[in-house]
Each structure stands twice: as C-alpha cells, then as structure tokens.
Design a protein around this motif. Sequence first.
Motif, mmCIF file in Angstrom:
data_model
loop_
_atom_site.group_PDB
_atom_site.id
_atom_site.type_symbol
_atom_site.label_atom_id
_atom_site.label_comp_id
_atom_site.label_asym_id
_atom_site.label_seq_id
_atom_site.Cartn_x
_atom_site.Cartn_y
_atom_site.Cartn_z
ATOM 1 N N SER A 210 0.835 -1.206 0.000
ATOM 2 C CA SER A 210 0.000 0.000 0.000
ATOM 3 C C SER A 210 0.868 1.253 0.000
ATOM 4 N N ARG A 211 0.245 2.402 -0.243
ATOM 5 C CA ARG A 211 0.880 3.655 0.160
ATOM 6 C C ARG A 211 1.135 3.554 1.667
ATOM 7 N N ARG A 212 2.229 4.141 2.123
ATOM 8 C CA ARG A 212 2.579 4.026 3.537
ATOM 9 C C ARG A 212 2.816 5.414 4.130
ATOM 10 N N ILE A 213 2.243 5.663 5.274
ATOM 11 C CA ILE A 213 2.407 6.982 5.892
ATOM 12 C C ILE A 213 3.865 7.229 6.262
ATOM 13 N N LYS A 214 4.267 8.503 6.160
ATOM 14 C CA LYS A 214 5.489 8.914 6.834
ATOM 15 C C LYS A 214 5.096 9.053 8.301
ATOM 16 N N ALA A 215 5.637 8.163 9.121
ATOM 17 C CA ALA A 215 5.142 7.985 10.481
ATOM 18 C C ALA A 215 6.129 8.495 11.516
ATOM 19 N N LEU B 115 12.861 -9.609 -6.433
ATOM 20 C CA LEU B 115 12.237 -10.284 -5.312
ATOM 21 C C LEU B 115 13.268 -10.386 -4.198
ATOM 22 N N PHE B 116 12.779 -10.469 -2.973
ATOM 23 C CA PHE B 116 13.685 -10.471 -1.838
ATOM 24 C C PHE B 116 13.110 -11.337 -0.740
ATOM 25 N N TYR B 117 13.961 -12.157 -0.168
ATOM 26 C CA TYR B 117 13.554 -13.042 0.918
ATOM 27 C C TYR B 117 14.635 -13.004 1.984
ATOM 28 N N ALA B 118 14.244 -12.921 3.241
ATOM 29 C CA ALA B 118 15.213 -12.954 4.332
ATOM 30 C C ALA B 118 14.547 -13.519 5.582
ATOM 31 N N PRO B 119 15.279 -14.297 6.356
ATOM 32 C CA PRO B 119 14.734 -14.748 7.645
ATOM 33 C C PRO B 119 14.543 -13.553 8.559
ATOM 34 N N SER B 120 13.560 -13.628 9.422
ATOM 35 C CA SER B 120 13.281 -12.493 10.297
ATOM 36 C C SER B 120 13.008 -12.962 11.716
ATOM 37 N N TYR B 121 13.214 -12.058 12.650
ATOM 38 C CA TYR B 121 12.787 -12.303 14.018
ATOM 39 C C TYR B 121 11.311 -11.923 14.139
ATOM 40 N N PRO B 122 10.588 -12.586 15.027
ATOM 41 C CA PRO B 122 9.263 -12.060 15.367
ATOM 42 C C PRO B 122 9.408 -10.598 15.781
ATOM 43 N N PHE B 123 8.394 -9.791 15.483
ATOM 44 C CA PHE B 123 8.536 -8.354 15.678
ATOM 45 C C PHE B 123 7.398 -7.783 16.505
ATOM 46 N N GLU B 124 7.633 -6.607 17.033
ATOM 47 C CA GLU B 124 6.621 -5.854 17.761
ATOM 48 C C GLU B 124 6.226 -4.639 16.932
ATOM 49 N N ILE B 125 5.018 -4.165 17.135
ATOM 50 C CA ILE B 125 4.459 -3.071 16.337
ATOM 51 C C ILE B 125 4.504 -1.794 17.176
ATOM 52 N N PRO B 126 5.384 -0.861 16.855
ATOM 53 C CA PRO B 126 5.451 0.369 17.659
ATOM 54 C C PRO B 126 4.261 1.278 17.397
ATOM 55 N N LEU B 127 3.758 1.884 18.452
ATOM 56 C CA LEU B 127 2.622 2.803 18.319
ATOM 57 C C LEU B 127 2.905 3.886 17.287
ATOM 58 N N GLY B 128 4.130 4.395 17.262
ATOM 59 C CA GLY B 128 4.470 5.472 16.343
ATOM 60 C C GLY B 128 4.304 5.117 14.888
ATOM 61 N N SER B 129 4.277 3.819 14.561
ATOM 62 C CA SER B 129 4.108 3.412 13.153
ATOM 63 C C SER B 129 2.679 3.598 12.669
ATOM 64 N N LEU B 130 1.724 3.802 13.583
ATOM 65 C CA LEU B 130 0.321 4.025 13.216
ATOM 66 C C LEU B 130 -0.008 5.516 13.100
ATOM 67 N N ILE B 131 0.954 6.384 13.471
ATOM 68 C CA ILE B 131 0.669 7.810 13.598
ATOM 69 C C ILE B 131 1.449 8.614 12.563
ATOM 70 N N PRO B 132 0.772 9.396 11.722
ATOM 71 C CA PRO B 132 1.464 10.225 10.726
ATOM 72 C C PRO B 132 2.320 11.296 11.382
ATOM 73 N N SER C 136 6.027 1.415 7.678
ATOM 74 C CA SER C 136 6.990 0.372 7.339
ATOM 75 C C SER C 136 7.658 0.798 6.039
ATOM 76 N N THR C 137 8.626 0.038 5.585
ATOM 77 C CA THR C 137 9.278 0.325 4.314
ATOM 78 C C THR C 137 8.845 -0.699 3.278
ATOM 79 N N HIS C 138 9.270 -0.468 2.054
ATOM 80 C CA HIS C 138 9.018 -1.443 0.985
ATOM 81 C C HIS C 138 9.491 -2.830 1.411
ATOM 82 N N ILE C 139 10.613 -2.892 2.118
ATOM 83 C CA ILE C 139 11.168 -4.184 2.528
ATOM 84 C C ILE C 139 10.406 -4.770 3.710
ATOM 85 N N THR C 140 10.204 -3.992 4.766
ATOM 86 C CA THR C 140 9.542 -4.563 5.942
ATOM 87 C C THR C 140 8.049 -4.772 5.721
#
Length: 523
Positions: free
Chosen positions: A376-381, A423-440, A455-459
């Motif tokens: 999607s389009r992603r907010i500058k958060a 295309l891109f693939y990488a192993p990842s750690y389980p992650f937490e969602i920071p409140l600031g990522s929901l706020i423009p 988030s970014t194109h990658i994350t």
Amino acid sequence: MEEITRDIVILGGGIGGTIAALSAAKMGKKVVLTEETDWIGGQLTAQAVPPDEHKWIEEFGCTRTYREFRNSIRDFYLQHYPVSESVKEHKQLNPGNAWVTRIAHEPLVSLHVLNHMLTPYISSGMIILLLCTKPVKAQLKGNGDFIDYVLVEHLSSGEWTKLNGKFFIDATECGDLLPLVHAEYVMGAEAKSETEEPHARDDGPLPLDMQPITHVAAVDYIEDGNYTIEKPEQYEFWRHYRPEFFSHNQLSWYGPDAETGKAKRFSMFPGEGISLWDYRRIIDSSLFKTGFYEGDITLINWPQNDYMLGPIYGVSEEERKKHLEGARQLTLSLIYWLQTEAPRPDGGRGYPGIRLRGDVVGTRDGLAKHPYIRESRRIKALTTVKEQDINAELREGMKRWHNSVGIGAYRIDLHPTTLTHQLFYAPSYPFEIPLGSLIPVRMKNLIAAGKNIGSTHITNGCFRVHPVEWNIGESAGFLAAFCAEYTLIPFDINYDTEKLKDFQALLIKQGIELHWPDKVDIL
C-alpha cells in the motif's frame, strides 16, 4: 447530500478496518465503516487469501479476538458441516489441509464469522456499515493537519455522503485516503539514502516499483468433467510471456524460488512433486462425509498469476484499469492453460476437469471480488520500522519497542516487483508493532490501520499478513476510541509516558499481546 456524524470514521472494511470498527464500538464509540466491495474482510473474504500465519499461532502470538475468530471458524465447520467421524474431535481442524496455513477455509465462512462479530454493534447503531462505497474527497481544517470530513461515493448510485468525525482511520487496501487529505506518504521502493537499509536501492527511490497484485480464483476438480472456459482475450500474450529474469514462461510449472531467486518446479497434485493444488486448498473433501463434495476446492494464488506489469495506484485511471484487467486476464489465462495445455505426469496435456467456482467467492466468473493487494501507500510515520529492526541476518535477537501495541511474525518476503521485477527473501525475528508506526508525522486526527503504517518497501513484506493486519486494526480502533474518550490526539499518547502506559494497559486488558516471549526463534 446525506450527512453522517460519528466519533470515528473508518475508510476501508478489510481486516484492519473491520476490527478497528469492532474495537472502537466495544469502547462505546459510534463508528461509520465504509467498504469498496460488498463483503467486509479484505484478504480473508473479498480477496480470497487464506490466513498466512506463523508457526506458534496455535499457542500464542495473536490477539484474543483473532483467536476467537479462528476458533469460530473451526466451530462453524464442526457444527454445521457433515465432517467425517475422525474429524469431530480434532482440536486444530484445518478444513483445507493446506500446507500454507493451519486454518485454510472458505471466504464465505470468514464473512459469516466477521459479520457475526459486528452484528450486535450494527444492530445497536454503534456501527453504521456502508458497503460498495469509497472515499473520493476530503476537507481539512485548522492548519491543514486536521481532517474535517470525508466525502464517499456509493458505487451503485453515484451519490455522495458526507462523513464527519473526530478521528479518521485509513484502512483502505491501497492507502487511498492519504492523498485525499494531503498526508505525507511514500510508495514503492525507497532509496538506501532514505532508510539506511542494506537491501534498499542504491540508485534512488522508485515509487512505482512495488509488490505485484494477484487476482485469486476458486476452483475444484472433477476428474471426468470438461469445464474448459472460453479462451481469454489476452491468452496468447500470457502464453508466451517470459519475464527477463525467468528461465521459463510465466505459464509453466515453474516459479521463482523466494529464497534463491532460481526456478523452482511445481506440480498440480500431491504425489507429483511440490503440489500447488493443496498449497491453498480450502476444502479437503476427505475430511467430510463421502459424496458431500464432488472434489477438493482450492484457491489459485500461485507464482504463475502474480501480476507484475504495473501498479494500480500512483498512476492514471486509464493505467490503473489496464493493470486491473491485466491481472484478471493473467489468472483466466492460467486457468485456461491448466485446462488445455499444462503438461501432466502421464505425458498428456491439460486438466479440463478444473472448474471455476464463482459461488465460493461470491462472483459469476470464479475470480475474487477484489485483487489481493500486497503493498500500500505508507504513511510517513513517527516511527518507521526498517529492515535492520527485523532481518535476522542483520541483528542479534528481537527488537523490543517500549511503545509496542502488538506483535507479528512473518519472514521478509517480497514477490517480483512491478518495475525492476526484484524479489527479496530474508529470515526475520518475530517483531513488535510500535505505536508510532500508526501515527502520521503531521496529521493530528488520522490513524493508519493496515498495510499503510510506517513500514518500508522491505519490511512491508512481513507486515502484510492476516494476523498482523488484524492486530494493527484492532490497536488503531482502540487508539481512536481512547483519544476520543480523553480528548487526546495520538501524538499525546506516543510521547507521554503515563498516557502510553494507560493505553497499553487497555490493550493488555483487551487481549492484545505487546511482547513476544523469549523462547521464540527466527522464522
């Protein structure tokens, strides 16, 4: 023009928007929820994508309501379907026995459960649900950092309705509200100079280089039948199409391996190789009484129908329609190829017994109501989650966020993109969602509730899956309700330690896990 005034206006009735509405209504706030199609539920329903989940999902790692949803899916099959005797006591029923998920099921069952969850609040008037409706215009106030109202169009009539609210949540599939309210946002692939991500682009951003869409189809297979469709208009193009990074045609038994980038061979049915048939199978007929189903039912969301010739937003309306139709034509062409030309293990060609099942996805042609949107389009958060926060090859252990509002887990997985076909693939750690990522960064009464968070194109490649979008939407709904209740704005909560503590306490009480246990490992 009709006018509706609510505490909270939610644009987009996919997973995030639906659960945001439920959360806010449970807090006693009045909500209006709009949805572009005639089904709420997004990926689970109108896009026909079975849940992509992590390996701990049966024990922990999701919100209480998501677990209730999963349990309700299983209960519905056990109570209303003629399952075989061996299945009745199965505590972890997987109706499709798919290998991509532990709870593959029909979109209609998801729709039933989600409607059931919302019904009390719709009945009481807490939630007004407007289907077949999309945002078309917005008005700002103050210094342009508050949304005053949003105008939505009813697609069946062309009429508009004015939606007034204290808080506005963008849960549209493509972040469609963001340009209407002039919020700062990004699209596609960022440059390394912007994000400092090791795998970001070295030579500048490419806003139109984004993950492909897929128009999913539902089919079953009647071995002695012939359900060959009319040859699709673009079949000859797709039959010969070979992306420059493929060593094979797109319509073949090969697809790119996400981990290696090399060609991987697939097969149609189990026992013939890596089976695509049971990859996203939603009904395994062997789990039900003999004769109840004529055969298995599966959803075709395969490497072969990823549409990568262009994006459907950030372009002209003409270009958008071209790519939407192109994605439909690709899937229909794949169906036709499977019916008529696909090589079989016995040396023959084609499986004419493949039958499109429009009744399964609520359409006449057997294709989902809406394409599956990965990016999607992603907010500058206030907070942007970057590759170095998640990629297991770049860090030692999980990153903990003091302002976490939820958790998720999925590998970084980007399908071939629309311009560079990377295309891109990488192993990842389980992650937490920071409140600031929901706020423009600037808008005061706008909250993101889907793939449009910081988030970014990658994350984005690991934030896009079902339980993560559910958690984001649920937390966004509680955030809007909390702010409305105490006359706050999201900025206040993110930067005030005591207010953040109070909000996180609310989330925990509502069954949202904020942190992962230490015992989880790399995906």
